[in-house]
Write a protein that holds these residues in place. Sequence first.
Motif, PDB file in Angstrom:
ATOM      1  N   CYS A   1       1.342  10.773  -7.593  1.00  0.00           N
ATOM      2  CA  CYS A   1      -0.777  10.778  -7.730  1.00  0.00           C
ATOM      3  C   CYS A   1      -1.279  11.527  -9.272  1.00  0.00           C
ATOM      4  O   CYS A   1      -0.246  12.349  -9.294  1.00  0.00           O
ATOM      5  CB  CYS A   1      -1.112  11.631  -6.375  1.00  0.00           C
ATOM      6  SG  CYS A   1      -2.584  11.197  -5.504  1.00  0.00           S
ATOM      7  N   ASP A   2      -2.140  11.820  -9.019  1.00  0.00           N
ATOM      8  CA  ASP A   2      -3.264  12.962 -10.134  1.00  0.00           C
ATOM      9  C   ASP A   2      -3.129  14.053  -8.883  1.00  0.00           C
ATOM     10  O   ASP A   2      -3.115  14.759  -9.714  1.00  0.00           O
ATOM     11  CB  ASP A   2      -4.452  12.687 -10.061  1.00  0.00           C
ATOM     12  CG  ASP A   2      -5.064  10.860 -10.610  1.00  0.00           C
ATOM     13  OD1 ASP A   2      -3.538  10.591 -11.707  1.00  0.00           O
ATOM     14  OD2 ASP A   2      -5.544  10.400 -10.788  1.00  0.00           O
ATOM     15  N   CYS A   3      -2.514  14.189  -8.017  1.00  0.00           N
ATOM     16  CA  CYS A   3      -2.498  15.457  -7.257  1.00  0.00           C
ATOM     17  C   CYS A   3      -1.061  16.183  -7.629  1.00  0.00           C
ATOM     18  O   CYS A   3      -1.257  17.295  -7.489  1.00  0.00           O
ATOM     19  CB  CYS A   3      -2.812  15.563  -5.359  1.00  0.00           C
ATOM     20  SG  CYS A   3      -1.825  14.981  -4.784  1.00  0.00           S
TER      21      CYS A   3
ATOM     22  N   GLU B   1       1.251   5.833   0.391  1.00  0.00           N
ATOM     23  CA  GLU B   1       0.143   6.871   0.103  1.00  0.00           C
ATOM     24  C   GLU B   1       0.080   8.020   0.026  1.00  0.00           C
ATOM     25  O   GLU B   1       1.571   7.792  -0.242  1.00  0.00           O
ATOM     26  CB  GLU B   1       0.284   7.151   2.207  1.00  0.00           C
ATOM     27  CG  GLU B   1      -0.936   8.349   2.001  1.00  0.00           C
ATOM     28  CD  GLU B   1      -0.950   7.983   4.130  1.00  0.00           C
ATOM     29  OE1 GLU B   1      -1.757   8.917   4.189  1.00  0.00           O
ATOM     30  OE2 GLU B   1       0.014   6.969   4.602  1.00  0.00           O
ATOM     31  N   CYS B   2      -0.687   9.035  -1.033  1.00  0.00           N
ATOM     32  CA  CYS B   2       0.454  10.105  -1.485  1.00  0.00           C
ATOM     33  C   CYS B   2       0.771  11.677  -0.629  1.00  0.00           C
ATOM     34  O   CYS B   2       0.379  11.165   0.934  1.00  0.00           O
ATOM     35  CB  CYS B   2      -0.546  10.865  -1.715  1.00  0.00           C
ATOM     36  SG  CYS B   2      -0.584  11.988  -2.533  1.00  0.00           S
TER      37      CYS B   2
ATOM     38  N   LYS C   1       0.600  -1.470   0.238  1.00  0.00           N
ATOM     39  CA  LYS C   1       0.103  -0.295  -0.138  1.00  0.00           C
ATOM     40  C   LYS C   1       1.098   0.813  -0.009  1.00  0.00           C
ATOM     41  O   LYS C   1       2.136   1.070   0.550  1.00  0.00           O
ATOM     42  CB  LYS C   1      -1.364   0.016   1.131  1.00  0.00           C
ATOM     43  CG  LYS C   1      -2.267  -0.914   1.148  1.00  0.00           C
ATOM     44  CD  LYS C   1      -3.136  -1.578   2.005  1.00  0.00           C
ATOM     45  CE  LYS C   1      -4.195  -2.063   1.786  1.00  0.00           C
ATOM     46  NZ  LYS C   1      -5.087  -2.344   3.058  1.00  0.00           N
TER      47      LYS C   1
ATOM     48  N   THR D   1      -4.209  10.349  -0.594  1.00  0.00           N
ATOM     49  CA  THR D   1      -4.485   8.589  -1.165  1.00  0.00           C
ATOM     50  C   THR D   1      -3.779   7.861  -1.040  1.00  0.00           C
ATOM     51  O   THR D   1      -2.721   7.287  -1.143  1.00  0.00           O
ATOM     52  CB  THR D   1      -4.608   9.064  -2.845  1.00  0.00           C
ATOM     53  OG1 THR D   1      -5.873  10.409  -3.174  1.00  0.00           O
ATOM     54  CG2 THR D   1      -5.304   8.056  -3.432  1.00  0.00           C
ATOM     55  N   ILE D   2      -4.263   6.398  -0.928  1.00  0.00           N
ATOM     56  CA  ILE D   2      -4.494   5.320  -0.290  1.00  0.00           C
ATOM     57  C   ILE D   2      -4.240   4.322  -1.737  1.00  0.00           C
ATOM     58  O   ILE D   2      -5.272   3.982  -2.398  1.00  0.00           O
ATOM     59  CB  ILE D   2      -4.155   4.242   0.376  1.00  0.00           C
ATOM     60  CG1 ILE D   2      -4.284   5.955   2.031  1.00  0.00           C
ATOM     61  CG2 ILE D   2      -3.770   3.294   1.026  1.00  0.00           C
ATOM     62  CD1 ILE D   2      -4.132   4.927   3.120  1.00  0.00           C
ATOM     63  N   VAL D   3      -3.055   4.029  -2.436  1.00  0.00           N
ATOM     64  CA  VAL D   3      -3.045   2.682  -3.301  1.00  0.00           C
ATOM     65  C   VAL D   3      -2.282   1.956  -2.973  1.00  0.00           C
ATOM     66  O   VAL D   3      -1.725   1.260  -2.567  1.00  0.00           O
ATOM     67  CB  VAL D   3      -2.858   3.795  -4.417  1.00  0.00           C
ATOM     68  CG1 VAL D   3      -3.699   4.466  -5.477  1.00  0.00           C
ATOM     69  CG2 VAL D   3      -1.427   4.135  -4.974  1.00  0.00           C
TER      70      VAL D   3
ATOM     71  N   CYS E   1      -2.000  14.537  -0.882  1.00  0.00           N
ATOM     72  CA  CYS E   1      -3.220  14.230  -0.630  1.00  0.00           C
ATOM     73  C   CYS E   1      -3.933  12.848   0.396  1.00  0.00           C
ATOM     74  O   CYS E   1      -5.186  13.079   1.118  1.00  0.00           O
ATOM     75  CB  CYS E   1      -4.523  14.632  -1.736  1.00  0.00           C
ATOM     76  SG  CYS E   1      -4.214  13.162  -2.524  1.00  0.00           S
TER      77      CYS E   1
END
Length: 51
Positions: free
Chosen positions: A37-39, A20-21, A18, A26-28, A24
């Motif tokens: 990340c997209d951000c 984490e960004c 996992k 976000t967890i992937v 922001c």
Amino acid sequence: MPHGQDVEHENDPAESSKYECLECGTIVESDSHPGSCDCGGDFQNRAKSLE
């Protein structure tokens, strides 16, 4: 000597991790580092300490 904070298999390529960004939150889950990340923030593997 193992400690209670150690994460088994944290570097095992057969296991997904996992991430984490740091911007922001976000967890992937991914088998390899997901990049950015997209951000625009960077991902950090949650199994590894920031220290």
